[in-house]
Design a protein around this motif. Structure first.
Motif, PDB file in Angstrom:
ATOM      1  N   THR A 284      41.007  43.255  34.374  1.00 12.32           N
ATOM      2  CA  THR A 284      41.466  43.257  35.767  1.00 12.32           C
ATOM      3  C   THR A 284      41.354  44.677  36.317  1.00 12.32           C
ATOM      4  O   THR A 284      41.116  45.624  35.569  1.00 12.32           O
ATOM      5  N   LYS A 285      41.544  44.798  37.598  1.00 10.18           N
ATOM      6  CA  LYS A 285      41.432  46.093  38.260  1.00 10.18           C
ATOM      7  C   LYS A 285      42.417  47.096  37.646  1.00 10.18           C
ATOM      8  O   LYS A 285      42.060  48.219  37.310  1.00 10.18           O
ATOM      9  N   ARG A 286      43.648  46.625  37.533  1.00  8.50           N
ATOM     10  CA  ARG A 286      44.683  47.485  36.984  1.00  8.50           C
ATOM     11  C   ARG A 286      44.346  47.886  35.548  1.00  8.50           C
ATOM     12  O   ARG A 286      44.555  49.023  35.130  1.00  8.50           O
TER      13      ARG A 286
ATOM     14  N   LYS B 136      41.444  48.144  34.197  1.00 10.95           N
ATOM     15  CA  LYS B 136      40.365  49.136  34.197  1.00 10.95           C
ATOM     16  C   LYS B 136      40.915  50.516  34.517  1.00 10.95           C
ATOM     17  O   LYS B 136      40.539  51.509  33.909  1.00 10.95           O
ATOM     18  N   GLN B 137      41.820  50.519  35.491  1.00  2.54           N
ATOM     19  CA  GLN B 137      42.433  51.772  35.903  1.00  2.54           C
ATOM     20  C   GLN B 137      43.185  52.405  34.734  1.00  2.54           C
ATOM     21  O   GLN B 137      43.047  53.595  34.451  1.00  2.54           O
TER      22      GLN B 137
END
Lengths: 221, 221
Positions: free
Chosen positions: B162-164, B166-167
């Motif tokens: 998910t985006k988070r 990856k962050q």
DNA sequence: TTAAAATTAAGTAAAAATACTTAGTTTTGT
DNA sequence: ACAAAACTAAGTATTTTTACTTAATTTTAA
């Protein structure tokens, strides 16, 4: 019964079985153990001390070069013959520097292989003919790279790291944990912890991020 | 004298010699010829008609799949056993489609190898257990565009971050610890821990070293 | 507008790391 | 050969992390 004791490390079971069959057809060569990855190789060697370890470069867990380094550091009566099944010229120099006693490229014939093994077992070195060209090439390039280092401005630290600490720092920077470092160096986990603790204290850092940054800044590795 | 006649095609002489030694230790198997590249394999087969051709996929001049295609087209009494010494999943389906009678991945044991060879020589097929999974996978992925829509319960792909995640992976790769990551993102340390935990699980790794390696290998950042 | 997916975060037991100290051995430098 | 330095590793108490689970919100996509 006092033939050459060999341990085989290669992740390809078939290659292992093949080489084993090939070796066991010869009088005076005994394959006493096998390993299918680098870490296993080190484990196996702890209990089965061979005369020669035949090791493939590309293996999971730990590559052949790391294995050779480890053996060079920890055993001085075990010879190593590195096999490169693939055309990985880039590793030739590395594995020689790691203390390998021999290096064979994929093209080696059965005869050459046995010749190399015998030579190594009796204390000699054996590197494929092809390899000498590679070394020459690398020597020229390596010399220039080394001489450039002198001119680089390197910060001076108010302390010095011991040999062991540098070695452990190297492994720490590879992000290995204490357990793995301990295994690799054949020391207890507690000892690895102590070294890491001393490192952190000497460098005045409190976590891995700072450690890696400082180590890079001061070119400690 | 009417054992299984085998021709071996592999560009690694050592592997060839090894497998030959392994086979010749068995009664009823004769290695009648060898080849070190694909073209040579076809030449050799013209004069030495084997029962089975054991062929490596990666070879110079002509790869194993081309060789198998050729044999399938021109001889109906020569069986083919494809060996993939490397983890080349992409060729599995191709070589099966080319008419190979067997496929063994690098992990095959001596026993499995001999079993496969015997089975193939007697008209059967042999594909490693691992291969069935690969085929299944390939089938599913190939058909997914059309048929998977209906199925509500689609398994999660090996990993999709998910985006988070990856962050957070980015920060983890900077060697930041959960406390610092949490502070930086204004979330609780526990949440950072959860994300890291999920990351490790998705990537099927168990420590930082593996995480960084896999993240790099898959270019997740 | 819903259901699914994502983000958040607490709880818990077990495992591991941290921050030391002490101390026995080995290696080294002179 | 002798002391200093380096290496080893145990003990102990404290703190973190791991490996989950559960579950409450928020976001997103059909």
């Amino acid at each position: 019964m006092n033939g050459i004791k060999v341990v085989l490390a290669d992740d390809h079971a078939l290659v292992r079985d093949g080489i084993k069959a090939l070796l066991e057809d010869q009088a005076g060569i005994d394959v006493i153990a096998e390993a299918s990855d680098g870490k296993e190789a080190l484990q196996v060697i702890k209990t089965n001390k061979p005369d020669v370890l035949i090791v493939d470069i590309r293996m999971p867990e730990m590559n052949g070069i790391e294995v050779v380094k480890n053996i060079t550091a920890n055993y001085n009566d075990i010879k190593t013959l590195v096999l490169s099944m693939h055309d990985s010229e880039e590793y030739v120099v590395q594995s020689i520097q790691s203390g390998a006693d021999g290096y064979l490229l994929k093209g080696a014939s059965k005869e050459e292989f046995l010749k190399a093994l015998n030579k190594i077992a009796s204390g000699g070195k054996y590197f494929t003919g092809d390899v000498s060209a590679i070394i020459m090439n690398n020597f020229v390039n390596g010399a220039s790279a080394a001489s450039l280092k002198q001119n680089a401005e390197v910060k001076q630290l108010p302390f010095k790291l011991t040999k062991r600490e540098k070695q452990i720092l190297g492994l720490v920077l590879e992000l290995k944990n204490n357990k793995d470092i301990a295994e690799e160096l054949n020391i207890s986990k507690r000892t690895a912890e102590v070294h890491r603790f001393n490192l952190m204290k000497k460098l005045e850092v409190s976590n891995l991020k700072e450690l890696t940054e400082k180590a890079k800044a001061y070119q400690l590795v």
